[in-house]
Motif scaffolding. Structure first.
Motif, PDB file in Angstrom:
ATOM      1  N   GLY A   1       0.981  -1.086   0.074  1.00  0.00           N
ATOM      2  CA  GLY A   1       0.189  -0.004  -0.365  1.00  0.00           C
ATOM      3  C   GLY A   1       0.503   1.050   0.130  1.00  0.00           C
ATOM      4  N   THR A   2       0.020   2.082  -0.737  1.00  0.00           N
ATOM      5  CA  THR A   2       1.311   3.703  -0.668  1.00  0.00           C
ATOM      6  C   THR A   2       0.991   4.573   0.460  1.00  0.00           C
ATOM      7  OG1 THR A   2      -0.730   4.910  -1.567  1.00  0.00           O
ATOM      8  CG2 THR A   2       0.955   3.829  -3.422  1.00  0.00           C
ATOM      9  N   ASP A   3       1.117   3.547   1.659  1.00  0.00           N
ATOM     10  CA  ASP A   3       1.129   4.402   2.669  1.00  0.00           C
ATOM     11  C   ASP A   3       1.818   3.286   4.534  1.00  0.00           C
ATOM     12  OD1 ASP A   3      -0.371   4.256   6.015  1.00  0.00           O
ATOM     13  OD2 ASP A   3      -1.508   6.539   4.503  1.00  0.00           O
TER      14      ASP A   3
ATOM     15  N   ILE B   1       4.884   1.084   0.378  1.00  0.00           N
ATOM     16  CA  ILE B   1       5.642   1.930  -0.769  1.00  0.00           C
ATOM     17  C   ILE B   1       5.031   2.972  -1.127  1.00  0.00           C
ATOM     18  CG2 ILE B   1       6.139  -0.722  -1.306  1.00  0.00           C
ATOM     19  CD1 ILE B   1       3.984  -0.437  -3.363  1.00  0.00           C
TER      20      ILE B   1
END
Lengths: 251, 505
Positions: free
Chosen positions: B193-195, B211
């Motif tokens: 996840g972008t977090d 990521i």
């Protein structure tokens, strides 16, 4: 989507032939004479057309094709545990890095989250660029969030490299993936021996390299870039994946 | 400890937790501080409190000792289609779920299009989950535009799971809690996840980590990512959980022990009888703050609690994986939870650990209860428990931000045990808290200036959130004390940082 082959690869350092298009061929064992280096004009660090880095490439008297990477400029010194909220406060995350004008704006906010004890600001108010191309940090640089806006903001502002004792994982990865700043590791507490505004050189050589403080004359050994080397060398994760055949070349 | 049968890492089974249980102590000596890939020395085995009581040998789950792997190594092996792996290896892993939100989605989609072409399609429209949650209740134009970007992309790509904010039936809330509630977290899988708090999903026995946009753009096009296999630190938590402690206290204890960089590039595995006694949301709290110790991911072995939680949330087949009995861990830390006390992390670092009772002279200005760390239903039920025990009103503004729609509804519908049928919302109202706000990330990370409960002045706040670096909730000089919901409420009731034992006996 076209079928692609995914060979299983374990990371191994690759020797790359000098790419005539690239200004920075692969590092080699080259000793630098810091005094007799001619200065070269400003050169962008990677292929991104958005970068305007204020770096001076110092090359030894040997021919350009075998020179290692080198950056020379003013350094900005920070301490330990500089987290991503200090690098780029969350209120600025509405800026989308892949949007060119917003990319520039991000740069103007780089390191604006540092407490007021940092009397010299990384980017002065109303400016979009920094005078400091090299950031010197302590331990765990870039800890906190996974926001890619962090290395992007530093790069957009004009930083080319961070030299720190250690990095937080996601920040390091994002720096490598984007190519915005070189995340370089150093063993020593360089952040305690350099001052903001010192002129320094970062020389990347095979097996590590050196950091030189031109004000004090002191030199420190840099740690080798490690597994990330081939990815940085290629120019980021996409370039690396294309190079190794993981994804087809861009149309 | 050789097993009689050789089972490959990809054997599928739905295990009875007792067969592969991790209760009790591992008596076989684990190599201490085995180092992988250089770097700072690992911590030695730390016996924090009482010595081990039981000796229980665990059956190995795969064949020979030579192939023994930790849970994370096994998940990597399965995801990279290799029979075995060692820490330090870089491998291309298949991604089961990619999550993104309104802050990083636009950038990730931008990179995806740039690199794969304007007409490129994502690798699997059912494996991308898009959840606007960060800046969704603000007048900020760019923030609103970013949600539009998400919508346009999801429409164009026919993304199956887009939890839009325009229609309340779709809207979920904080991504990490929504992922769990909507059944996207499954044992044995790889979730990116972008977090940074994507590591929360490790509570389900999967590899989950945060990521950046560029990596996410890459995954969108290929469904794979190049990842390095992390070594694992093992945390054995045993003993009966005192009634004044919550998972937040446990993870603050651990982060304080190993520091904000103690788990950098490493996996953190949580086992032991205490961990087994935790419900899923408490396990999520534990794994949520793994990143605050620098950890790459956190894992809790899947068991009956996990399977029960997942029963009504997903019909997808999943394959739990477990550390081999003879797997090698970098270090092992043991805690007798029955001896621990409520903690806070003082400004300005999550590892600035202190006993709550030692901070009782710290006057506070406000309390914030919310976020993926401390805004789940269990967190609010815990908060309600302290209000109930006290019967008094708060002395400082107390902000409540449920993580998701579901949590918000729970506040207004779930009866609180021992209250005679009252709901959390009633108890909170009687105690003088602010009414529960719209679900989302809220002020955990400051955000646009008009964000509810944002710290716009230099105040002192006790918060159930995950970070307290300078400026985290808005103002650079703000002082944030991270704490459990119990400690947060106790502090709200006195106006000072307070140990919840003042109210909970």
């Amino acid at each position: 989507m076209a079928a692609v082959s995914f060979p299983s690869t374990t990371f191994a350092p690759q020797s790359t032939k000098p790419n005539p298009k690239s200004v920075f061929p692969s590092p080699s064992n080259l000793s630098f004479s810091s005094r007799s280096c001619p200065s070269f004009p400003l050169t962008p660090l990677r292929c991104s057309p958005l970068r305007r880095a204020a770096i001076t490439v110092a090359c030894a008297s040997a021919d350009v094709s075998s020179s290692a990477k080198a950056f020379r400029g003013l350094c900005y010194v920070v301490g330990d545990n500089i987290d991503t909220d200090q690098i780029i406060p969350a209120e600025h995350l509405t800026l989308v890095p892949s949007n060119p004008s917003e990319y520039e704006k991000l740069g103007s906010f780089a390191l604006c989250g540092l407490p007021s004890s940092y009397t010299t600001r990384f980017v002065v108010p109303d400016a979009t660029k920094t005078e400091y191309s090299i950031i010197i940090g302590g331990a765990n640089f870039g800890c906190g969030s996974s926001r890619e806006h962090a290395p992007v903001a530093l790069g957009a502002a004009g930083a080319v490299a961070v030299v720190a004792e250690s990095y937080a994982r996601i920040f390091f990865r994002n720096s490598v993936a984007t190519g915005e700043v070189y995340p370089i590791e150093v063993e020593d507490r360089v952040c305690e021996e350099c001052q903001t505004g010192d002129e320094v050189s970062v020389l990347l050589e095979e097996g590590g390299g050196r950091l030189i403080n031109h004000r004090t004359g002191k030199e420190w050994k840099l740690k080798p870039i490690g597994d990330a080397g081939p990815v940085i060398e290629a120019g980021g994760i996409f370039a690396y994946a294309r190079k190794t055949g993981m994804i087809p070349s861009a149309a | 400890m050789a097993a009689s049968t050789t089972i490959s890492p990809s054997t599928s089974f739905v295990a009875n937790k007792n067969e592969l249980g991790f209760s009790g102590f591992v008596t076989s000596r684990l190599p201490s501080a085995k180092r992988f890939g250089g770097g700072k020395p690992g911590r030695k085995v730390v016996a924090v409190m009482a010595p081990p009581q039981k000796a229980e040998r665990m059956p190995a789950t795969t064949g020979s000792v030579k192939n023994a792997m930790t849970m994370t190594e096994k998940i990597f092996a399965k995801a990279s289609e290799k029979p075995k792996l060692s820490p330090g290896e870089n491998v291309w892993v298949n991604v089961d779920v990619l999550m993104t939100h309104d802050v990083c989605g636009p950038g990730s989609f931008g990179i995806f299009k740039k690199e794969f072409g304007q007409n490129a399609k994502v690798w699997d429209r059912e494996k991308v989950v898009v959840i606007p949650d960060h800046y969704i209740f603000t007048a900020d134009e760019r923030a609103n535009r970013n949600v539009d970007i998400l919508r346009d992309f999801c429409k164009e790509q026919n993304i199956k799971y887009f939890y839009d904010i325009t229609d309340l039936s779709d809207f979920k809330g904080v991504c990490h809690v929504a992922l769990a509630q909507e059944g996207h977290c499954r044992p044995g899988e790889v979730l990116l996840g972008t977090d940074s708090h994507t590591c929360t999903a490790g509570a389900f026995g999967q590899f989950a980590t945060g990521i950046g946009n560029t990596d996410a753009g890459f995954v969108l096009g290929t469904g794979k990512l190049l990842l390095k296999v992390p070594p694992t630190l093992r945390f054995v938590l045993d003993g009966e959980m005192p009634n004044h402690l919550l998972a937040k206290d446990l993870i603050l204890q651990i982060i304080g022990e190993i520091s904000v960089a103690g788990a950098t590039y490493k996996s953190m595995e949580f086992v032991g009888s205490t961990v087994e006694s935790l419900n899923m949301e408490e396990r999520m709290t534990l794994c949520n703050m793994v990143v605050e110790a620098g950890g790459k991911n956190g894992v809790v072995p899947a068991d009956a609690t996990t399977f029960e939680y997942l029963k009504d949330k997903t019909t997808k087949r999943y394959e739990p994986l477990y550390s081999d009995g003879s797997a090698r861990f970098l270090s092992e830390y043991r805690f007798d939870v029955s001896k621990l006390e409520p903690l806070v992390a003082k400004p300005h670092s999550p590892d600035n650990r202190a006993l709550a009772r030692e901070c009782k002279d710290v006057k506070i200005d406000r309390v914030y209860i919310g976020s993926c760390t401390g805004g789940k239903a269990e967190d609010f039920l815990a908060a309600a428990k302290v209000f109930l025990a006290s019967g008094k009103k708060v002395k400082v503004p107390t902000f409540l931000v449920p993580a998701t729609q579901k949590v918000w509804l729970d506040l207004y519908t779930l009866p609180v045990p021992g209250s005679g049928g009252k709901t959390c919302s009633q108890i909170f109202e009687e105690a003088g808290c602010d009414p529960p706000a719209s679900p989302g990330c809220g002020a955990c990370l400051g955000g646009p200036k008009d964000t509810y409960a944002r710290m716009n002045d230099a105040k002192v706040c006790v918060s159930t959130t995950n970070r307290n670096f300078p400026g985290r909730m808005g103002h650079k000089e703000g002082q944030i004390y991270l704490a459990s919901p119990y400690t947060a409420v106790a502090s709200a009731l006195t106006g000072y940082v307070t140990d919840p034992r003042e109210f909970l006996q």
